[in-house]
Write an enzyme that holds these catalytic residues in place. Structure first.
Site, short mmCIF file in Angstrom:
data_model
loop_
_atom_site.label_atom_id
_atom_site.label_comp_id
_atom_site.label_asym_id
_atom_site.label_seq_id
_atom_site.Cartn_x
_atom_site.Cartn_y
_atom_site.Cartn_z
N ASN A 101 29.75 38.75 36.09
CA ASN A 101 29.75 40.22 36.01
C ASN A 101 30.97 40.78 35.30
OD1 ASN A 101 31.22 39.41 38.33
ND2 ASN A 101 31.15 41.50 39.09
N GLU A 134 37.15 34.51 46.20
CA GLU A 134 36.86 35.95 46.06
C GLU A 134 35.35 36.08 46.01
OE1 GLU A 134 39.27 37.37 42.81
OE2 GLU A 134 41.10 36.90 43.92
N CYS A 182 31.52 43.54 42.56
CA CYS A 182 31.71 43.04 43.93
C CYS A 182 32.27 44.13 44.84
CB CYS A 182 32.65 41.84 43.91
SG CYS A 182 34.25 42.21 43.18
N GLU A 198 45.43 37.17 46.33
CA GLU A 198 46.16 36.95 45.09
C GLU A 198 46.69 38.28 44.60
OE1 GLU A 198 44.60 34.19 42.21
OE2 GLU A 198 43.29 33.29 43.70
#
Ligand code: NAD
Length: 491
Positions: A161, A259, A292, A467
């Site tokens: 994406n 993630e 997301c 992160e």
């Protein structure tokens, strides 16, 4: 069409792997289909464990010299990578848009400049900010020096994406810390990783420091995650894939950073700036909802529900759907036929569960292909699939809440915890509600804003680890404590 090179929107892209500073071919290729019109735009070399072995070996061989370079020299090379990206923003934007159907205007103005920042910011951080003051052990006079040693070979696996953005957000800090890389790009949007290899080479990144193995998840991704030669595994993608990969990482005893997906809420309180709330709500259709962090579940105070809902529907109706190469387009196509069918299935089941469509609900018949209309659903039962599963498309639900407690309970009623957004005019409420939300990122009266030095990651099933800034270096380094005694010295 030649099998080792494609001309995409006039940009030449080598479709072979990049291993040890050279282009490497595989015996077979796979078709790369553009979501814009479902045409094949490239034949990409299909890596297997042989190419993964070669890439990991090249990265291992390059590691000692790259790790030993003074951090300032590594940082200088990474700043040249950033300059190379900035010089090719238009090429990168054209190729990414054609490859995954995301909006060209977002790439030109936001995404690609941020890709360059992923190198520049972490180069600066590593050179100027990484470190920890020596600690003195009270009473005994020992000195403890904390250092950040590069971990070794970092394997990076990314989704389609926002492929270049998500890869470089890992590659930047990992390289700055002195690691070498093997990246496996998404098979649905593999091309910009190849352009990045060209840019790295031109910027003087030594052979083997950065490697790209193209291919599918099963044929190239799986052998990479299980490879005994990797020292870190950074994965961005879906929860089911994460579960499979975790098994390999467990056998391999490799630290991983995940993630993953989300089902994030947008909370609109009765004291909200309604214009702002509607603007943020309509923004959720960006990238056809294939984001997301998207707020897929909108929760609005019952006193505002009617007006908010009406205005969000009006705003979404005005969105221009079409070819993402056109700067005027707001909503584009879904990535693949398979994804399109999955999203259609989600909506059909939501309607069967009692949800009511206020907008959209199916394909855009004017455009055909993979264009799914922005869809707004209300009245879905709280336990319906549409309220609990990640859809990853242009579909949102609107629910109401009675009070703050009800809002926070509904917002947290999910197995995900990636992000949450709230709109309120009250600072006190903002503090209270943000403290109660179970999410890695909470946005208050804003959306999608984050400095690269701030932590990013997900709670619950949305991820493992953080992160950004120092948190990236925590993951991509082996933190060492060297304890120096005050005695035993001969000079
Ligand atoms: P996916 O899990 O299907 O694929 C992601 C990557 O994993 C691809 O490169 C794929 O080839 C690879 N892969 C698949 N099977 C594998 C295996 N067995 N071993 C090793 N690698 C394998 O996800 P997707 O459909 O590409 O991306 C969408 C998902 O990514 C959504 O859930 C979305 O929320 C998530 N995402 C999360 C973030 C974040 O920062 N949290 C960002 C973007 C996307």
């Amino acid at each position: 069409m030649r099998q080792d090179c494609a001309s995409v929107e006039g940009v030449e892209v080598d479709t072979r792997h990049w291993i040890g500073g050279q282009r490497v071919a595989s015996a077979t290729t796979f078709e790369d289909v553009s979501p814009i019109d479902e045409t094949v735009i490239a034949y990409v070399h299909a890596g297997t464990s042989a190419e993964v072995d070669a890439a990991v070996a090249a990265a291992r061989a390059a590691f000692p010299a790259w790790a030993a370079l003074p951090v300032g020299e590594r940082a200088a090379i990474l700043r040249r990578v950033a300059e190379g990206i900035e010089a090719r923003i238009e090429d990168l934007s054209l190729v990414e848009t054609r490859d995954n159907g995301s909006l060209i205007r977002s790439h030109r103005r936001g995404v690609m400049p941020r890709v360059a920042m992923n190198f520049r910011a972490f180069a600066d951080y590593a050179e100027h900010k990484l470190g920890h003051p020596d600690m003195e052990v009270p009473n005994r006079g020992h000195r403890e020096r904390i250092s950040y040693d590069p971990a070794g070979v970092v394997a990076i696996i990314t989704p389609w994406n926002a492929p270049l953005m998500l890869a470089t957000w890992r590659i930047g800090p990992a390289l700055a810390a002195g690691n070498t890389i093997v990246v496996k790009p998404p098979e649905w949007a593999p091309l910009t990783a190849s352009l990045l290899a060209d840019i790295m080479h031109e910027a003087g990144v030594p052979a083997g420091v950065f490697n790209v193995v193209q291919g599918t998840g099963l044929d190239a991704g799986a052998p990479l995650t299980a490879h005994p030669g990797i020292n870190r595994l950074a994965f961005t993608g879906s929860v089911p894939t994460a579960g499979t990969i975790a098994k390999a990482a467990a056998e391999n005893i490799v630290p991983l950073s995940y993630e993953l997906g989300g089902k994030s809420p947008l909370l609109v309180f009765e004291d909200a700036d309604l214009d702002l709330a509607v603007e943020i709500a309509v923004e959720q259709f960006d990238n056809a909802g294939q984001v997301c962090l998207k707020a897929a579940r909108m929760l609005v105070h019952e006193s505002l529900a009617e007006e908010f809902t009406r205005r969000v529907v009006e705003g979404a109706e005005k969105l221009v759907q079409g070819d993402p190469r056109d700067e005027a387009t707001d909503v584009s196509a879904l990535i693949s036929r398979r994804h399109f069918d999955q999203i259609s299935g989600f909506v059909e089941r939501a309607l069967a569960d009692g949800a009511r469509p206020l907008l959209g609900g199916g394909p855009n018949d004017d455009l055909g292909g993979l264009y799914f209309r922005p869809t707004i659903l209300v009245d879905a039962p709280e336990d319906a699939e549409i309220m609990t599963e990640e859809v990853f498309g242009p579909v949102v639900t609107i629910q109401t809440f009675a009070d703050e407690e009800d809002a926070v309970r509904k917002a947290n009623d999910t197995r995900f915890g990636l992000a949450a957004t709230l709109v309120t005019g009250s600072r006190e409420r903002a503090e209270r509600v943000s403290a109660g939300l179970e999410a890695g990122t909470v946005w208050v009266n804003c959306f999608f804003v984050r400095d690269l030095e701030a932590p990013f990651g997900g709670n619950k099933k949305s991820g493992i680890g953080r992160e950004g800034g120092l948190w990236s270096f925590d993951f991509y380094t082996d933190i060492k404590n060297s304890v120096f005694s005050p005695t035993g010295w001969k000079e």
